[in-house]
Design a protein around this motif. Structure first.
Motif, PDB file in Angstrom:
ATOM      1  N   ARG A 193      -4.244  -4.775  17.846  1.00  0.00           N
ATOM      2  CA  ARG A 193      -3.563  -6.078  17.892  1.00  0.00           C
ATOM      3  C   ARG A 193      -2.144  -5.928  18.449  1.00  0.00           C
ATOM      4  N   ILE A 194      -1.443  -4.876  18.026  1.00  0.00           N
ATOM      5  CA  ILE A 194      -0.105  -4.624  18.569  1.00  0.00           C
ATOM      6  C   ILE A 194      -0.184  -4.374  20.070  1.00  0.00           C
ATOM      7  N   LYS A 195      -1.196  -3.626  20.504  1.00  0.00           N
ATOM      8  CA  LYS A 195      -1.360  -3.333  21.924  1.00  0.00           C
ATOM      9  C   LYS A 195      -1.553  -4.605  22.744  1.00  0.00           C
ATOM     10  N   ARG A 196      -2.260  -5.597  22.155  1.00  0.00           N
ATOM     11  CA  ARG A 196      -2.482  -6.863  22.868  1.00  0.00           C
ATOM     12  C   ARG A 196      -1.257  -7.766  22.813  1.00  0.00           C
ATOM     13  N   GLY A 197      -0.185  -7.330  22.132  1.00  0.00           N
ATOM     14  CA  GLY A 197       1.038  -8.123  22.077  1.00  0.00           C
ATOM     15  C   GLY A 197       1.169  -8.975  20.841  1.00  0.00           C
ATOM     16  N   ASP A 198       0.239  -8.825  19.878  1.00  0.00           N
ATOM     17  CA  ASP A 198       0.302  -9.596  18.646  1.00  0.00           C
ATOM     18  C   ASP A 198       1.152  -8.815  17.632  1.00  0.00           C
ATOM     19  N   PHE A 199       2.472  -9.045  17.640  1.00  0.00           N
ATOM     20  CA  PHE A 199       3.367  -8.306  16.764  1.00  0.00           C
ATOM     21  C   PHE A 199       3.354  -8.835  15.323  1.00  0.00           C
ATOM     22  N   SER A 200       2.519  -9.817  15.047  1.00  0.00           N
ATOM     23  CA  SER A 200       2.391 -10.305  13.672  1.00  0.00           C
ATOM     24  C   SER A 200       1.342  -9.519  12.885  1.00  0.00           C
ATOM     25  N   ALA A 201       0.732  -8.509  13.513  1.00  0.00           N
ATOM     26  CA  ALA A 201      -0.317  -7.729  12.857  1.00  0.00           C
ATOM     27  C   ALA A 201       0.237  -7.002  11.636  1.00  0.00           C
ATOM     28  N   ARG A 202      -0.471  -7.109  10.503  1.00  0.00           N
ATOM     29  CA  ARG A 202      -0.098  -6.435   9.271  1.00  0.00           C
ATOM     30  C   ARG A 202      -1.360  -5.859   8.619  1.00  0.00           C
ATOM     31  N   ILE A 203      -1.198  -4.771   7.883  1.00  0.00           N
ATOM     32  CA  ILE A 203      -2.334  -4.144   7.201  1.00  0.00           C
ATOM     33  C   ILE A 203      -2.268  -4.510   5.724  1.00  0.00           C
ATOM     34  N   GLU A 204      -3.285  -5.231   5.271  1.00  0.00           N
ATOM     35  CA  GLU A 204      -3.373  -5.640   3.862  1.00  0.00           C
ATOM     36  C   GLU A 204      -4.484  -4.839   3.201  1.00  0.00           C
ATOM     37  N   TYR A 205      -4.187  -3.588   2.853  1.00  0.00           N
ATOM     38  CA  TYR A 205      -5.189  -2.716   2.243  1.00  0.00           C
ATOM     39  C   TYR A 205      -4.472  -1.666   1.401  1.00  0.00           C
ATOM     40  N   HIS A 206      -5.030  -1.384   0.228  1.00  0.00           N
ATOM     41  CA  HIS A 206      -4.442  -0.398  -0.670  1.00  0.00           C
ATOM     42  C   HIS A 206      -5.416   0.770  -0.818  1.00  0.00           C
ATOM     43  N   ALA A 207      -5.081   1.884  -0.158  1.00  0.00           N
ATOM     44  CA  ALA A 207      -5.961   3.053  -0.187  1.00  0.00           C
ATOM     45  C   ALA A 207      -5.699   3.944  -1.395  1.00  0.00           C
ATOM     46  N   LYS A 208      -4.566   3.734  -2.071  1.00  0.00           N
ATOM     47  CA  LYS A 208      -4.185   4.535  -3.237  1.00  0.00           C
ATOM     48  C   LYS A 208      -4.049   6.028  -2.900  1.00  0.00           C
ATOM     49  N   ASN A 209      -3.562   6.297  -1.701  1.00  0.00           N
ATOM     50  CA  ASN A 209      -3.253   7.672  -1.286  1.00  0.00           C
ATOM     51  C   ASN A 209      -2.140   7.629  -0.242  1.00  0.00           C
ATOM     52  N   GLU A 210      -2.028   8.690   0.551  1.00  0.00           N
ATOM     53  CA  GLU A 210      -0.940   8.767   1.535  1.00  0.00           C
ATOM     54  C   GLU A 210      -0.995   7.656   2.575  1.00  0.00           C
ATOM     55  N   PHE A 211      -2.162   7.066   2.765  1.00  0.00           N
ATOM     56  CA  PHE A 211      -2.260   5.980   3.746  1.00  0.00           C
ATOM     57  C   PHE A 211      -1.428   4.763   3.334  1.00  0.00           C
ATOM     58  N   ASP A 212      -1.198   4.606   2.034  1.00  0.00           N
ATOM     59  CA  ASP A 212      -0.350   3.480   1.598  1.00  0.00           C
ATOM     60  C   ASP A 212       1.045   3.589   2.200  1.00  0.00           C
ATOM     61  N   PHE A 213       1.578   4.792   2.205  1.00  0.00           N
ATOM     62  CA  PHE A 213       2.908   4.987   2.820  1.00  0.00           C
ATOM     63  C   PHE A 213       2.856   4.719   4.317  1.00  0.00           C
ATOM     64  N   LEU A 214       1.768   5.175   4.972  1.00  0.00           N
ATOM     65  CA  LEU A 214       1.622   4.943   6.406  1.00  0.00           C
ATOM     66  C   LEU A 214       1.507   3.460   6.718  1.00  0.00           C
ATOM     67  N   PHE A 215       0.728   2.732   5.898  1.00  0.00           N
ATOM     68  CA  PHE A 215       0.576   1.295   6.134  1.00  0.00           C
ATOM     69  C   PHE A 215       1.898   0.567   5.939  1.00  0.00           C
ATOM     70  N   LEU A 216       2.662   0.981   4.911  1.00  0.00           N
ATOM     71  CA  LEU A 216       3.959   0.352   4.681  1.00  0.00           C
ATOM     72  C   LEU A 216       4.879   0.550   5.884  1.00  0.00           C
ATOM     73  N   ARG A 217       4.925   1.772   6.399  1.00  0.00           N
ATOM     74  CA  ARG A 217       5.770   2.036   7.559  1.00  0.00           C
ATOM     75  C   ARG A 217       5.258   1.333   8.809  1.00  0.00           C
ATOM     76  N   PHE A 218       3.939   1.206   8.931  1.00  0.00           N
ATOM     77  CA  PHE A 218       3.383   0.474  10.074  1.00  0.00           C
ATOM     78  C   PHE A 218       3.813  -0.986  10.044  1.00  0.00           C
ATOM     79  N   ASN A 219       3.755  -1.601   8.867  1.00  0.00           N
ATOM     80  CA  ASN A 219       4.169  -3.000   8.753  1.00  0.00           C
ATOM     81  C   ASN A 219       5.652  -3.164   9.088  1.00  0.00           C
ATOM     82  N   GLU A 220       6.471  -2.220   8.622  1.00  0.00           N
ATOM     83  CA  GLU A 220       7.890  -2.284   8.973  1.00  0.00           C
ATOM     84  C   GLU A 220       8.110  -2.095  10.467  1.00  0.00           C
ATOM     85  N   MET A 221       7.330  -1.208  11.062  1.00  0.00           N
ATOM     86  CA  MET A 221       7.459  -0.966  12.499  1.00  0.00           C
ATOM     87  C   MET A 221       7.113  -2.209  13.304  1.00  0.00           C
ATOM     88  N   ALA A 222       6.030  -2.904  12.912  1.00  0.00           N
ATOM     89  CA  ALA A 222       5.626  -4.106  13.637  1.00  0.00           C
ATOM     90  C   ALA A 222       6.717  -5.166  13.598  1.00  0.00           C
TER      91      ALA A 222
END
Length: 583
Positions: A321-350
Motif C-alpha cells: 500500500r505504501i508503494k502504491r502511494g497510500d501513506f495512510s496504511a497502518r498495521i492493526e495486528y498484535h503478534a505478541k512478539n518482536e513483530f509488535d515493535f516492528l509494526f509500531l515503528r512501521f506505523n510511525e514511519m508511514a
C-alpha cells in the motif's frame, strides 16, 4: 494425540528425504568447491601481492619524477647556466638549491635524497650528508634506471637505490654530462612496507634479484629464505605467477610478481596446509550443522506459521500500500512478539514519510548550494602559479605596465571568486569578472582577443555566481590555446519573450557534430569523470534555479569554433529579481 504424532512423523520423514540428497550432492560438490576455493585463495594471494607491489612501484615512480622536476626548476637552471659568472653568488644559490632539495625530498612518503652533480667542476649539491664527491664522480655510465648498491654507513651495510638523468639528455656517461640529477632512497623504505604487508597477511614477503643480496622484512625467517632463493634462481620465472614447492618435506605455495620499476621479484610464501585448513574446517562444520538443523527444523516448522508467516503477510500488505502511494496504511495486528515493535515503528514511519520527502527535497537545495561554495573555494593552483610566474618574469624584464595590469586583474578575479557570502550577483558583476579573467589570459598568451556586447537592460539581471567563467575557460583551453595564431572570444546578450540568453562564441578548433551532440547529452546526465565539473554544474544550476528551458546549448559557430548559448527563463528571473529586492 496419535494424529499429531502421525503429522510429526511425516514432517520428520519429509525432512530426511530432503536431507539425504542434499548430503550426497554436498559430498560431490565439496570436492569441486575445494578445488575452486583453493584456486580463488591462490588468486587472491597473488592479487594482493600484485597490489602491494603496485603501491611500491607507484612510490618509486613518484620518486623517478623528482629529477625531471628539478631539471626544469628556474633557480636550478639559473645556477647551472650562470654559476661561472663572477657576479653570481654561487654559495648563496647553492644553499638555496640545497634547501629546495630538502623540501622536495620531504614531499614524498619515502625518505629520499636528491643530488645535483656537476662532473666537469667536481661540484656536488645534495640533500644527503652522506653523499661523497668521489662516489658521485666515479659513477661512469648514467644510471637511467633504478640501480641497487650497498652503502656502508656507521660500520653497517645499508641497501640503497639510485636513479639519474643527465643534461644533455644524450649523455651516456658522467664525462659527457654537464649536469646530473640524481634521486636515491634507502632500502629501509621497502623493508617498512614489507613489514606492513607481513602484519596484514601474517606471511613472510621479501624481494630478490639475481645474485644481489635480498631485501627482507625486519622479522624474516632467514634460514628458510636462504633455501628458497636458490630454487627460485634456477626457475625460469615469468613476470608473475605461483608455484608449489616442497621444502623440508612441507609443501609451500610461493607467489611472485616482478617489479616494473626495479626488475626485482616480490616473493611471498605460505604453507599449503594453511590454505586448505579453512576448507576442511568448513566441511566439518557443515556436517555438524546438518545434524543440528535436523532437530531445529522440526521445532521451527511448528512455530513458523503462527509467529512469522502471518505477521509477514500483514507487513507485506501494508508495504504494498505504501508503494502504491497510500501513506495512510497502518498495521492493526498484535503478534505478541518482536513483530509488535516492528509494526509500531512501521506505523510511525508511514506517518513521517511525506514529511521526510519534503525534507529530502529541501536538503537537495542546501546540498547544491554547498557544492557550489565548495567549487568556488577550490582555486586552481596552476592558473595562479602561471600568473605569478608571469608577474615575476615581467618584473625581471622591468615591464612595469604588465606587472601592474596582471596584478590588478588577478586581485579582482580572486576577490570575486573567493566570496561565498552572496551566491546571487548581477550580470554586470559576472561580466566584469570574466573580463578580468580574459585580460589575465591575454597577458599570458598574448594572442587572445575578446569582445563583450550585452544590452544595458540585461546588466542588472540576477544570476548565480560563476556561471560564465567555466565556459570562457573551456573556450580558451579547448579552442583558442590549440590554435597557433590565437583567436577571438565574443560574448553577446539577447532576449526574447521567454528567455534571456548569453552567447559565448569562439573561433577555435571547434568540434564535430557528433562531439557536440555527445557533449549536449552528457550535461543532462549525472556528473561523471568524462565531462568537466564546471560545465555540468552550470547547466544544472540554471535548470534547477530557473526551470524548464534553462541551461546550456552547444552548436558549431559560423567561424568554425564552438558556440555556447546560456539560457534562463524570464518569468523565473523576474520572480528572483523581485525577491532579491525585497530581501
Amino acid at each position: 494425540m496419535p494424529y499429531k504424532l502421525n503429522i510429526f512423523s511425516k514432517i520428520v520423514i519429509l525432512i530426511i528425504l530432503l536431507l539425504v540428497p542434499i548430503l550426497f550432492l554436498y559430498s560431490v560438490s565439496n570436492r569441486i568447491s575445494k578445488n575452486v576455493v583453493q584456486e580463488q585463495i591462490q588468486r587472491s594471494n597473488l592479487n594482493q601481492l600484485s597490489f602491494f607491489l603496485h603501491q611500491l612501484d607507484t612510490n618509486m615512480d613518484q620518486l623517478s619524477v623528482f629529477p625531471v622536476i628539478l631539471s626544469f626548476d628556474p633557480y636550478i637552471r639559473e645556477f647551472i647556466d650562470r654559476r661561472l659568472s663572477p657576479q653570481y653568488d654561487v654559495l648563496k644559490e647553492q644553499a638555496r638549491i640545497t634547501e629546495k632539495f630538502s623540501l622536495q625530498s620531504v614531499s614524498s612518503g619515502w625518505a629520499n635524497d636528491l643530488t645535483l652533480i656537476l662532473p666537469k667542476e667536481k661540484r656536488i649539491i645534495s640533500s644527503s650528508i652522506f653523499q661523497t664527491p668521489n662516489e658521485a664522480f666515479s659513477s661512469g655510465n648514467i644510471r637511467s634506471n633504478w640501480t641497487f648498491k650497498e652503502d656502508p654507513r656507521g660500520g653497517k651495510i645499508h641497501s640503497y637505490f639510485i636513479r639519474e638523468i643527465a643534461e644533455p639528455a644524450t649523455a651516456k656517461t658522467a664525462v659527457e654530462a654537464n649536469a646530473i640529477f640524481q634521486v636515491g632512497f634507502s632500502g629501509q623504505n621497502i623493508v617498512d612496507m614489507l613489514d606492513l604487508y607481513k602484519d596484514a597477511k601474517h606471511s613472510d614477503p621479501f624481494l630478490f634479484h639475481g645474485y644481489d643480496p635480498p631485501i627482507l622484512n625486519s622479522t624474516s625467517s632467514n634460514p628458510f629464505v636462504d633455501q628458497l632463493i636458490p630454487i627460485l634462481r634456477n626457475e625460469a620465472l615469468k613476470d608473475s605467477g605461483q608455484e608449489i614447492l616442497e621444502i623440508e618435506k612441507h609443501q609451500f605455495l610461493v607467489s611472485f610478481v616482478k617489479s616494473t620499476q626495479m626488475g626485482w621479484y616480490l616473493v611471498d610464501y605460505v604453507p599449503l596446509q594453511n590454505i586448505l585448513a579453512p576448507i576442511t574446517k568448513s566441511s566439518n562444520f557443515f556436517y555438524i550443522s546438518v545434524g543440528m538443523l535436523l532437530i531445529l527444523s522440526v521445532m521451527a516448522s511448528f512455530l513458523l506459521y503462527k509467529n512469522v508467516q502471518i505477521p509477514i503477510r500483514k507487513l507485506l500488505g501494508s508495504v504494498q500500500r505504501i508503494k502504491r502511494g497510500d501513506f495512510s496504511a497502518r498495521i492493526e495486528y498484535h503478534a505478541k512478539n518482536e513483530f509488535d515493535f516492528l509494526f509500531l515503528r512501521f506505523n510511525e514511519m508511514a506517518e513521517q514519510i511525506q514529511l521526510l520527502i519534503e525534507n529530502v527535497y529541501a536538503e537537495k537545495i542546501r546540498s547544491r548550494e554547498a557544492t557550489l561554495k565548495q567549487l568556488q573555494s577550490q582555486i586552481n593552483p596552476h592558473f595562479l602559479y602561471n600568473s605569478l610566474f608571469f608577474i615575476i618574469n615581467s618584473a625581471m624584464l622591468e615591464d612595469k605596465e604588465s606587472v601592474v595590469e596582471m596584478a590588478q586583474n588577478l586581485a579582482e578575479y580572486y576577490r570575486y571568486t573567493t566570496r561565498v557570502e552572496n551566491q546571487w550577483v548581477s550580470l554586470r558583476e559576472e561580466l566584469a569578472m570574466v573580463s578580468h579573467y580574459m585580460v589575465i589570459q591575454n597577458l599570458r598568451m598574448n594572442r587572445l582577443a575578446f569582445e563583450i556586447s550585452v544590452p544595458e537592460e540585461m546588466m542588472e539581471l540576477r544570476l548565480p555566481r560563476l556561471i560564465l567563467q567555466p565556459l570562457v575557460e573551456n573556450a580558451i583551453i579547448h579552442g583558442i590555446e590549440r590554435k597557433v595564431h590565437g583567436g577571438l572570444i565574443q560574448i553577446t546578450g539577447e532576449q526574447d519573450n521567454n528567455l534571456n540568453k548569453i552567447i559565448i562564441e569562439d573561433n577555435g578548433i571547434g568540434m564535430t557534430a557528433e562531439e557536440i551532440q555527445e557533449l549536449q547529452n552528457k550535461v543532462s546526465m549525472p556528473m561523471s569523470e568524462e565531462i568537466g565539473c564546471g560545465t555540468w554544474n552550470v547547466h544544472h544550476r540554471l535548470y534547477y534555479q530557473f526551470g524548464e528551458g534553462s541551461g546550456l546549448t552547444f552548436s558549431r559557430a559560423s567561424s568554425g569554433g564552438t558556440k555556447v548559448v546560456i539560457s534562463w527563463n524570464r518569468n523565473a528571473q523576474e520572480s528572483i529579481h523581485t525577491l532579491y529586492k525585497e530581501g
